[in-house]
Motif scaffolding. Structure first.
Motif, short mmCIF file in Angstrom:
data_model
loop_
_atom_site.label_atom_id
_atom_site.label_comp_id
_atom_site.label_asym_id
_atom_site.label_seq_id
_atom_site.Cartn_x
_atom_site.Cartn_y
_atom_site.Cartn_z
N VAL B 257 0.87 -1.18 0.00
CA VAL B 257 0.00 0.00 0.00
C VAL B 257 0.90 1.23 0.00
O VAL B 257 1.89 1.26 0.73
CB VAL B 257 -0.88 -0.01 1.27
N PRO B 258 0.64 2.27 -0.76
CA PRO B 258 -0.51 2.54 -1.63
C PRO B 258 -0.32 2.11 -3.09
O PRO B 258 -0.97 2.67 -3.95
CB PRO B 258 -0.62 4.05 -1.53
N PHE B 259 0.54 1.15 -3.34
CA PHE B 259 0.74 0.73 -4.74
C PHE B 259 0.13 -0.64 -4.97
O PHE B 259 0.64 -1.44 -5.75
CB PHE B 259 2.23 0.73 -5.07
N HIS B 260 -0.94 -0.94 -4.25
CA HIS B 260 -1.48 -2.31 -4.26
C HIS B 260 -2.75 -2.44 -5.07
O HIS B 260 -3.26 -3.53 -5.21
CB HIS B 260 -1.85 -2.69 -2.83
N VAL B 261 -3.30 -1.32 -5.61
CA VAL B 261 -4.66 -1.36 -6.12
C VAL B 261 -4.85 -2.37 -7.25
O VAL B 261 -5.95 -2.85 -7.48
CB VAL B 261 -5.13 0.03 -6.60
N TRP B 262 -3.77 -2.72 -7.95
CA TRP B 262 -3.91 -3.68 -9.04
C TRP B 262 -4.12 -5.09 -8.50
O TRP B 262 -4.71 -5.94 -9.19
CB TRP B 262 -2.65 -3.67 -9.91
N THR B 263 -3.67 -5.36 -7.29
CA THR B 263 -3.57 -6.75 -6.83
C THR B 263 -4.90 -7.51 -6.87
O THR B 263 -4.96 -8.59 -7.48
CB THR B 263 -2.99 -6.79 -5.41
N PRO B 264 -5.98 -7.02 -6.23
CA PRO B 264 -7.20 -7.82 -6.25
C PRO B 264 -7.74 -8.07 -7.65
O PRO B 264 -8.13 -9.20 -7.96
CB PRO B 264 -8.18 -6.99 -5.41
N ASP B 265 -7.74 -7.05 -8.49
CA ASP B 265 -8.27 -7.23 -9.85
C ASP B 265 -7.45 -8.24 -10.64
O ASP B 265 -7.99 -9.10 -11.33
CB ASP B 265 -8.27 -5.89 -10.59
N VAL B 266 -6.13 -8.13 -10.52
CA VAL B 266 -5.28 -9.01 -11.31
C VAL B 266 -5.34 -10.44 -10.76
O VAL B 266 -5.46 -11.41 -11.51
CB VAL B 266 -3.83 -8.49 -11.31
N TYR B 267 -5.30 -10.57 -9.44
CA TYR B 267 -5.36 -11.92 -8.86
C TYR B 267 -6.68 -12.59 -9.21
O TYR B 267 -6.74 -13.79 -9.42
CB TYR B 267 -5.19 -11.86 -7.34
N GLN B 268 -7.77 -11.78 -9.25
CA GLN B 268 -9.06 -12.36 -9.55
C GLN B 268 -9.19 -12.72 -11.03
O GLN B 268 -9.71 -13.77 -11.37
CB GLN B 268 -10.17 -11.38 -9.16
N GLY B 269 -8.70 -11.83 -11.89
CA GLY B 269 -8.92 -12.03 -13.31
C GLY B 269 -7.99 -13.05 -13.93
O GLY B 269 -8.37 -13.76 -14.86
N ALA B 270 -6.76 -13.14 -13.45
CA ALA B 270 -5.78 -14.04 -14.05
C ALA B 270 -6.23 -15.49 -13.87
O ALA B 270 -6.94 -15.81 -12.91
CB ALA B 270 -4.42 -13.82 -13.41
N PRO B 271 -5.81 -16.38 -14.79
CA PRO B 271 -6.07 -17.81 -14.57
C PRO B 271 -5.48 -18.22 -13.23
O PRO B 271 -4.36 -17.81 -12.90
CB PRO B 271 -5.33 -18.49 -15.73
#
Lengths: 165, 516
Positions: B257-271
């Motif tokens: 944090v505060p450079f984490h905002v990509w994490t949930p979206d990417v972890y969820q979307g990636a295979p």
């Protein structure tokens, strides 16, 4: 102040103005063309500083290939050629952040390097660059070619459709 | 031509692991071109596993031969294969092998977890056809190998430019892998674009930081930076801003944090197999690089960056834990938990000294195995639309398949840091190192966030065991051999490191030194 200083300052101003125009124009194609001005001015800076090889590479790769690629991308994705008034660009925050970062860095660099005299390093020829790349920097250079290969494979994976069926 | 080019000395014994992986990736590209489609997956899987195994053998051989200050640097000091670097390389390879088993799984659904042709429009007739029948793209194997080789280079890079090149080499294949999910393809493509754009931004920050550090210290390699910092006559602000920009680039990769905002979206979307790979290996590589920058290039003899990074560590732990509480999707929950875990790792790094470094190394391995096993389980719980990751779907899973629910419960308890799991040992190590380094305030926040973070884990456990299974509760697929192996290894290591952690702790303690 010599002629060289004046030329450097003019090219620098041109590069900054080109950059501002890239992000402020409402037309995507014109943004791409302003990029030619900005990157070309940087090439002029390189040339004035004696880095001739870097200057020509800048012209070939950035002014040539990258801008052409950008314009192709605009054409191929059916992006609007005319003005795009719906581009979401909040002016005030952009001005604040841009001015603070730009002026802060300018002040910092002026304080750090303002009174510094650096002896001219001599012409930056292709030979010098090649020697440096294949001597000290050979490992990262080779690894960069691997990066290109990975990008190539990825581009094919993402874009290829099998024609049979 | 006046001067001749003198080729630098290359210590091939030190470079073999990377050369093997890069070479195998190139062979993998050729396999794509020449091997018939029916055979490709098997050939690629065997090739990748063999390459990673061979690279691991080379790392072990090198470690057995002994690392000294004299033989650590090679290729004009571009890379430094020191003890910590070797440990990280070994850990990356082991974790990479286990996640490759997940990537190679093809029995859970027709064609495996990857899309066959990513260019086909989502939702079209052709897309439905390929989702049901066609076997997934096998280019994922070379891409994973490229990424892993880049990570090996990243953790041993001895100057900032090599580090930047390695950063790109391991990031770019990951962006691509994120876009290749078979199900929920729009989510997957969105994740890839977000990751790519934000990652490019972070890389630009890193590069700008390199330029400013060069302006201050007149060098990009860590030894000279370290030597020149105290003698430079440039304003100190130049160095501070440069280091801050470097840190932004690195903290983005570790998802702080505060450079984490990509994490949930990417972890969820990636295979999901790619998510497991990222959660385990990217984290290890990024922390390895960050530790080398902080320990070798900018060590604390010159100034104290602990307050700033300490605040980031506290924010990372608290924000990750609090946001994990609010999640309703298991992949997003694990993503926020991985953000919080980045905070614990930062606490270890800030503990400083050999203890801090060794606790970080231990934590990376322990967390890596646990998170791979958790994502392996996530791939098993599925319905007709693919994986069922929404929390409500897991209600009553304990009644339906007690075995897998027990395994997942064990993993969640490990994340929560209960004794007899690797999570406890790892947290104990990082907090101990921080107290030893005089950073007790970090430990206070660490314990607080651990308590908050235990809540979402316990909620999942309660849902699995105490709710009645409904009509929508999905079944748990019988895992194929590869997923079973990955799951078993992950769970066993998590248990072993909780019960008998001493061997890995010794290994990490011995490895906890960089060569300047």
């Amino acid at each position: 102040m010599t002629l060289l200083d004046v030329a450097l300052a003019v090219a620098g101003l041109l590069a900054v103005a080109g950059g501002v125009a890239v992000v402020s124009t409402k037309q995507l194609v014109r943004a791409g063309l302003w990029l030619v001005v900005a990157l070309g001015a940087v090439a002029v800076e390189f040339l004035l500083l004696g880095a001739e090889f870097a200057a020509w590479v800048q012209v070939l790769i950035y002014v040539g290939a990258v801008v052409v690629l950008l314009l192709f991308a605009v054409m191929l994705t059916r992006a609007p050629i005319g003005p795009s008034p719906d581009l979401d660009r909040p002016l005030l925050p952009a001005l604040l952040v841009g001015a603070a970062a730009g002026l802060g860095l300018a002040g910092l660099f002026a304080a750090a390097f303002g009174r510094l005299t650096v002896p001219a390093p001599g012409a930056g020829t292709a030979q010098k660059l090649g020697t440096a790349i294949f001597d000290d920097w050979v490992l990262p250079f080779e690894v960069l070619s691997v990066l290109l290969l990975a990008a190539l494979v990825g581009a094919i994976v993402l874009s290829r459709r099998e024609s049979t069926r | 031509m006046g001067d001749t080019i003198s080729f630098p000395h290359l210590d091939y014994a030190a470079l073999w692991p990377m050369l093997i992986l890069f070479g195998a990736a190139c062979v993998g590209v050729l396999v794509e071109a020449f091997v018939p489609k029916a055979w490709r997956n098997t050939v690629q899987l065997v090739l990748s596993l063999l390459a990673m195994g061979a690279a691991l053998v080379m790392v072990i051989k090198r470690a057995a031969a002994g690392v000294t200050a004299a033989n650590a640097h090679t290729a004009s000091d571009a890379i430094s294969i020191d003890k910590a670097g070797l440990f990280l390389q070994g850990a990356l390879l082991v974790l990479g092998i286990v996640s490759l088993l997940l990537i190679g799984e093809r029995t859970l659904e027709t064609g495996g977890p990857f899309v066959a042709q990513a260019a086909i429009t989502v939702g079209s007739e052709a897309d439905r056809r390929q989702a049901a029948r066609e076997s997934g793209a096998t280019e994922v194997y070379p891409l994973a190998l490229f990424a892993l080789a880049g990570m090996l280079l990243f953790v041993t890079a001895n100057d900032l430019l090599v580090m930047f090149v390695a950063l790109e080499v391991f990031s770019l294949p990951l962006y691509l892998l994120c876009a290749l999910a078979r199900r929920k393809r729009l989510l997957s493509q969105e994740a890839a674009v977000k990751y790519f754009l934000l990652g490019a931004f972070a890389s630009a920050f890193f590069l700008f930081g390199v330029a400013m550090v060069y302006g201050f210290a007149n060098a990009v390699d860590f030894n000279s930076i370290h030597a020149n910092i105290s003698t430079s006559d440039k304003p100190f602000a130049l160095l501070l801003i440069g280091l801050a920009m470097l840190a932004i680039g690195l903290l983005f990769k570790v998802a702080a944090v505060p450079f984490h905002v990509w994490t949930p979206d990417v972890y969820q979307g990636a295979p999901t197999p790619v998510t497991a790979f990222m959660a385990a290996c990217t984290k290890a590589a990024a922390f390895g690089g960050l530790a080398r920058v902080l320990y070798v290039g900018f060590d604390r003899s010159n100034w104290n960056f602990t307050p700033v990074l300490g605040v980031i560590a506290v924010l990372t732990m608290l924000v990750g834990a609090v946001l994990a509480v609010t999640q309703t999707d298991l992949k997003r929950l694990l993503a926020y938990s991985s953000v919080a875990n980045a905070g614990y790792l930062l606490v270890g790094v800030l503990g400083g000294g050999a203890a801090g470094l060794s606790s970080m190394l231990f934590y990376l391995v322990a967390y890596g195995f646990a998170i791979i096993a958790a994502f392996a389980l996530l791939t098993l719980v599925r319905d007709a639309d693919g994986e069922a990751t929404h929390l409500s779907r897991w209600a009553g899973l304990g009644r339906r398949s007690p075995f897998f629910a027990s395994v997942f419960t064990f993993l969640l308890l490990a994340f929560a840091g209960l004794p007899l799991t690797s999570g406890f040992t790892a947290k104990f190590a990082v907090f101990g190192a921080a107290i030893g380094g005089g950073q007790t305030w970090l430990v206070l926040f660490g314990v607080l966030s651990s308590i908050i973070l235990a809540f979402p884990y316990l909620r999942v456990i309660v849902m699995m065991w105490l709710s009645e299974p409904g009509d929508t509760t999905p079944s748990v697929s019988i895992p194929g051999a590869l997923t079973s192996a990955a799951l078993m290894v992950g769970v066993l290591v998590t248990l072993l490191l909780g019960v008998a952690p001493s061997s890995l702790l010794d290994l990490a303690n011995n490895a906890a030194s960089f060569v300047r």
